[in-house]
Design a protein around this motif. Structure first.
Motif, PDB file in Angstrom:
ATOM      1  N   GLU A 113      10.056   5.254  -3.384  1.00  0.00           N
ATOM      2  CA  GLU A 113       9.726   4.297  -2.432  1.00  0.00           C
ATOM      3  C   GLU A 113       8.560   3.423  -2.961  1.00  0.00           C
ATOM      4  O   GLU A 113       7.666   4.107  -3.208  1.00  0.00           O
ATOM      5  N   TRP A 114       8.579   2.392  -3.387  1.00  0.00           N
ATOM      6  CA  TRP A 114       7.419   1.312  -3.935  1.00  0.00           C
ATOM      7  C   TRP A 114       7.459   0.166  -2.976  1.00  0.00           C
ATOM      8  O   TRP A 114       8.391  -0.615  -2.925  1.00  0.00           O
ATOM      9  N   GLU A 115       6.170  -0.285  -2.498  1.00  0.00           N
ATOM     10  CA  GLU A 115       5.975  -1.237  -1.871  1.00  0.00           C
ATOM     11  C   GLU A 115       4.666  -1.858  -1.854  1.00  0.00           C
ATOM     12  O   GLU A 115       3.872  -1.432  -1.894  1.00  0.00           O
ATOM     13  N   LYS A 116       4.702  -3.403  -1.529  1.00  0.00           N
ATOM     14  CA  LYS A 116       3.443  -4.088  -1.769  1.00  0.00           C
ATOM     15  C   LYS A 116       2.594  -3.548  -0.343  1.00  0.00           C
ATOM     16  O   LYS A 116       3.253  -3.877   0.404  1.00  0.00           O
ATOM     17  N   THR A 117       1.433  -3.185  -0.664  1.00  0.00           N
ATOM     18  CA  THR A 117       0.699  -2.571   0.525  1.00  0.00           C
ATOM     19  C   THR A 117      -0.548  -3.083   0.320  1.00  0.00           C
ATOM     20  O   THR A 117      -1.388  -3.266  -0.489  1.00  0.00           O
ATOM     21  N   PRO A 118      -1.203  -3.461   1.667  1.00  0.00           N
ATOM     22  CA  PRO A 118      -2.606  -4.310   1.950  1.00  0.00           C
ATOM     23  C   PRO A 118      -3.517  -3.136   1.495  1.00  0.00           C
ATOM     24  O   PRO A 118      -3.556  -2.238   2.008  1.00  0.00           O
ATOM     25  N   ARG A 119      -4.477  -3.412   0.694  1.00  0.00           N
ATOM     26  CA  ARG A 119      -5.594  -2.695   0.096  1.00  0.00           C
ATOM     27  C   ARG A 119      -6.549  -3.495  -0.241  1.00  0.00           C
ATOM     28  O   ARG A 119      -6.658  -4.655  -0.049  1.00  0.00           O
ATOM     29  N   TYR A 120      -8.057  -2.899  -0.724  1.00  0.00           N
ATOM     30  CA  TYR A 120      -9.036  -3.677  -1.259  1.00  0.00           C
ATOM     31  C   TYR A 120      -9.287  -3.554  -2.618  1.00  0.00           C
ATOM     32  O   TYR A 120      -8.686  -2.472  -3.099  1.00  0.00           O
ATOM     33  N   LYS A 121      -9.672  -4.759  -3.204  1.00  0.00           N
ATOM     34  CA  LYS A 121      -9.903  -4.534  -4.549  1.00  0.00           C
ATOM     35  C   LYS A 121     -10.947  -3.490  -5.069  1.00  0.00           C
ATOM     36  O   LYS A 121     -10.887  -2.981  -5.984  1.00  0.00           O
ATOM     37  N   LYS A 122     -12.155  -3.610  -4.225  1.00  0.00           N
ATOM     38  CA  LYS A 122     -13.145  -2.771  -4.598  1.00  0.00           C
ATOM     39  C   LYS A 122     -13.641  -1.895  -3.483  1.00  0.00           C
ATOM     40  O   LYS A 122     -13.634  -2.184  -2.142  1.00  0.00           O
ATOM     41  N   GLU A 170       2.610   3.614   6.735  1.00  0.00           N
ATOM     42  CA  GLU A 170       2.081   3.256   7.867  1.00  0.00           C
ATOM     43  C   GLU A 170       1.482   1.776   7.764  1.00  0.00           C
ATOM     44  O   GLU A 170       1.391   1.193   8.936  1.00  0.00           O
ATOM     45  N   LEU A 171       1.097   1.293   6.510  1.00  0.00           N
ATOM     46  CA  LEU A 171       0.550  -0.005   6.415  1.00  0.00           C
ATOM     47  C   LEU A 171       1.406  -1.005   6.270  1.00  0.00           C
ATOM     48  O   LEU A 171       1.244  -2.213   6.183  1.00  0.00           O
ATOM     49  N   LEU A 172       2.652  -0.762   6.278  1.00  0.00           N
ATOM     50  CA  LEU A 172       3.815  -1.568   5.953  1.00  0.00           C
ATOM     51  C   LEU A 172       4.404  -2.246   7.621  1.00  0.00           C
ATOM     52  O   LEU A 172       3.886  -1.835   8.267  1.00  0.00           O
ATOM     53  N   SER A 173       5.228  -3.185   7.356  1.00  0.00           N
ATOM     54  CA  SER A 173       5.917  -3.632   8.586  1.00  0.00           C
ATOM     55  C   SER A 173       6.754  -2.552   9.161  1.00  0.00           C
ATOM     56  O   SER A 173       7.252  -1.633   8.563  1.00  0.00           O
ATOM     57  N   GLY A 174       7.054  -2.758  10.423  1.00  0.00           N
ATOM     58  CA  GLY A 174       7.972  -1.773  11.305  1.00  0.00           C
ATOM     59  C   GLY A 174       9.212  -1.772  10.603  1.00  0.00           C
ATOM     60  O   GLY A 174       9.658  -0.559  10.449  1.00  0.00           O
ATOM     61  N   GLN A 183      -9.842  -8.203   0.103  1.00  0.00           N
ATOM     62  CA  GLN A 183      -8.378  -7.783   0.568  1.00  0.00           C
ATOM     63  C   GLN A 183      -7.344  -8.329  -0.539  1.00  0.00           C
ATOM     64  O   GLN A 183      -7.295  -9.347  -0.896  1.00  0.00           O
ATOM     65  N   ILE A 184      -6.287  -7.135  -0.840  1.00  0.00           N
ATOM     66  CA  ILE A 184      -5.337  -7.755  -1.938  1.00  0.00           C
ATOM     67  C   ILE A 184      -4.245  -7.068  -1.377  1.00  0.00           C
ATOM     68  O   ILE A 184      -4.033  -5.919  -0.581  1.00  0.00           O
ATOM     69  N   THR A 185      -2.928  -7.186  -1.994  1.00  0.00           N
ATOM     70  CA  THR A 185      -1.797  -6.324  -1.784  1.00  0.00           C
ATOM     71  C   THR A 185      -1.323  -5.592  -3.129  1.00  0.00           C
ATOM     72  O   THR A 185      -1.384  -6.435  -4.194  1.00  0.00           O
ATOM     73  N   LEU A 186      -1.154  -4.388  -3.212  1.00  0.00           N
ATOM     74  CA  LEU A 186      -0.775  -3.772  -4.420  1.00  0.00           C
ATOM     75  C   LEU A 186       0.651  -2.896  -4.252  1.00  0.00           C
ATOM     76  O   LEU A 186       0.796  -2.427  -3.289  1.00  0.00           O
ATOM     77  N   GLU A 187       1.259  -2.917  -5.234  1.00  0.00           N
ATOM     78  CA  GLU A 187       2.438  -2.130  -5.288  1.00  0.00           C
ATOM     79  C   GLU A 187       2.175  -0.369  -5.172  1.00  0.00           C
ATOM     80  O   GLU A 187       1.179  -0.305  -5.994  1.00  0.00           O
ATOM     81  N   GLU A 188       2.674  -0.069  -4.398  1.00  0.00           N
ATOM     82  CA  GLU A 188       2.253   1.377  -4.245  1.00  0.00           C
ATOM     83  C   GLU A 188       3.296   2.397  -3.782  1.00  0.00           C
ATOM     84  O   GLU A 188       4.462   2.171  -3.207  1.00  0.00           O
ATOM     85  N   GLY A 189       3.253   3.534  -4.351  1.00  0.00           N
ATOM     86  CA  GLY A 189       4.111   4.691  -4.152  1.00  0.00           C
ATOM     87  C   GLY A 189       3.194   5.943  -3.583  1.00  0.00           C
ATOM     88  O   GLY A 189       2.119   6.066  -3.629  1.00  0.00           O
ATOM     89  N   HIS A 222      -5.836   5.299  -1.409  1.00  0.00           N
ATOM     90  CA  HIS A 222      -4.529   5.998  -1.156  1.00  0.00           C
ATOM     91  C   HIS A 222      -4.803   7.573  -1.050  1.00  0.00           C
ATOM     92  O   HIS A 222      -4.398   8.051   0.201  1.00  0.00           O
ATOM     93  N   GLU A 223      -5.614   8.161  -1.626  1.00  0.00           N
ATOM     94  CA  GLU A 223      -5.680   9.550  -1.597  1.00  0.00           C
ATOM     95  C   GLU A 223      -6.663   9.976  -0.130  1.00  0.00           C
ATOM     96  O   GLU A 223      -6.449  11.012   0.647  1.00  0.00           O
ATOM     97  N   ILE A 224      -7.723   9.104   0.211  1.00  0.00           N
ATOM     98  CA  ILE A 224      -8.665   9.375   1.269  1.00  0.00           C
ATOM     99  C   ILE A 224      -7.903   9.016   2.594  1.00  0.00           C
ATOM    100  O   ILE A 224      -7.908   9.680   3.532  1.00  0.00           O
ATOM    101  N   ASP A 225      -6.863   8.074   2.622  1.00  0.00           N
ATOM    102  CA  ASP A 225      -6.030   7.921   3.639  1.00  0.00           C
ATOM    103  C   ASP A 225      -5.221   9.354   3.877  1.00  0.00           C
ATOM    104  O   ASP A 225      -4.904   9.600   5.175  1.00  0.00           O
ATOM    105  N   HIS A 226      -4.651   9.843   3.004  1.00  0.00           N
ATOM    106  CA  HIS A 226      -4.104  10.985   3.099  1.00  0.00           C
ATOM    107  C   HIS A 226      -4.744  12.002   3.827  1.00  0.00           C
ATOM    108  O   HIS A 226      -4.423  12.669   4.672  1.00  0.00           O
ATOM    109  N   LEU A 227      -6.163  12.139   3.471  1.00  0.00           N
ATOM    110  CA  LEU A 227      -7.093  13.135   3.872  1.00  0.00           C
ATOM    111  C   LEU A 227      -7.188  12.804   5.425  1.00  0.00           C
ATOM    112  O   LEU A 227      -7.593  13.780   6.092  1.00  0.00           O
ATOM    113  N   ASP A 228      -7.184  11.570   5.832  1.00  0.00           N
ATOM    114  CA  ASP A 228      -7.320  10.918   7.081  1.00  0.00           C
ATOM    115  C   ASP A 228      -6.112  11.170   7.809  1.00  0.00           C
ATOM    116  O   ASP A 228      -6.058  10.664   9.221  1.00  0.00           O
ATOM    117  N   GLY A 229      -5.119  11.766   7.214  1.00  0.00           N
ATOM    118  CA  GLY A 229      -3.784  11.763   8.196  1.00  0.00           C
ATOM    119  C   GLY A 229      -2.839  10.636   7.866  1.00  0.00           C
ATOM    120  O   GLY A 229      -2.197  10.241   8.740  1.00  0.00           O
TER     121      GLY A 229
END
Ligand code: CO
Length: 168
Positions: A94-103, A142-146, A81-87, A130-137
């Motif tokens: 909008e760019w935010e640090k987002t929890p993801r996986y390295k591999k 949604e991974l950020l704080s409220g 698990q890591i956090t990555l800057e994502e848009g 990111h793209e597979i998340d899109h395909l899952d809707g």
């Protein structure tokens, strides 16, 4: 001009897409429209539902600027698990640090219906998630704080109003 990218929040972005079963010319056409749209927007990935088409297919950018298609993809393994800057092209500016996986290990089909398995890390692993998340809707918001999510939602509302005024 390329086809318009759907903005979040929109139902087509928050609904899981349907598996691709027809690998005919319509799919090829959609792929080339997605390529035009992602290149025009200077993005590094795009999912079919970002053009309003609820199909389980995305284009993923390589380091060299070319793209490859992932059709009916599934993540088989995730690690570190890591956090990555994502848009996202559907959440502009909008760019935010987002929890993801390295591999990640991903299984997907290409346009010739061949199955592939890729073990990715770094940028490629990030785009695949990111793209597979899109395909899952799902979008990264949604991974950020409220709190962050509602601020982005407010800014997107204003942005959509601005776009609407521009069109009127
Ligand atoms: Co996106």
């Amino acid at each position: 001009m390329a086809r318009e990218i759907v903005l979040w929040p929109h139902k087509v972005l928050t609904t899981a897409t349907q598996p691709v079963t027809d690998f005919g010319p319509a799919l090829e056409k959609l792929m080339s429209e997605m390529l035009a749209a992602v290149q025009e927007a200077k993005g590094i990935g795009i999912a079919a539902n970002q053009l309003g088409e609820p199909l389980r297919m995305a284009l993923v950018g390589r380091e060299d600027g070319t793209f490859f298609e992932i059709i009916n993809p599934r993540i088989l393994e995730r690690s570190e698990q890591i956090t990555l800057e994502e848009g996202c092209l559907s959440v502009p500016d909008e760019w935010e640090k987002t929890p993801r996986y390295k591999k990640v290990k991903v299984r997907y089909q290409d346009k010739a219906q061949q199955w592939h398995e890729v073990e990715a890390e770094g940028r490629l692993a990030h785009v695949l998630q990111h793209e597979i998340d899109h395909l899952d809707g799902h979008v990264f918001v949604e991974l950020l704080s409220g709190l962050k999510r509602s601020l982005i939602q407010e800014r997107m509302k204003k942005y959509q109003k601005f776009l609407k005024r521009k069109k009127d």
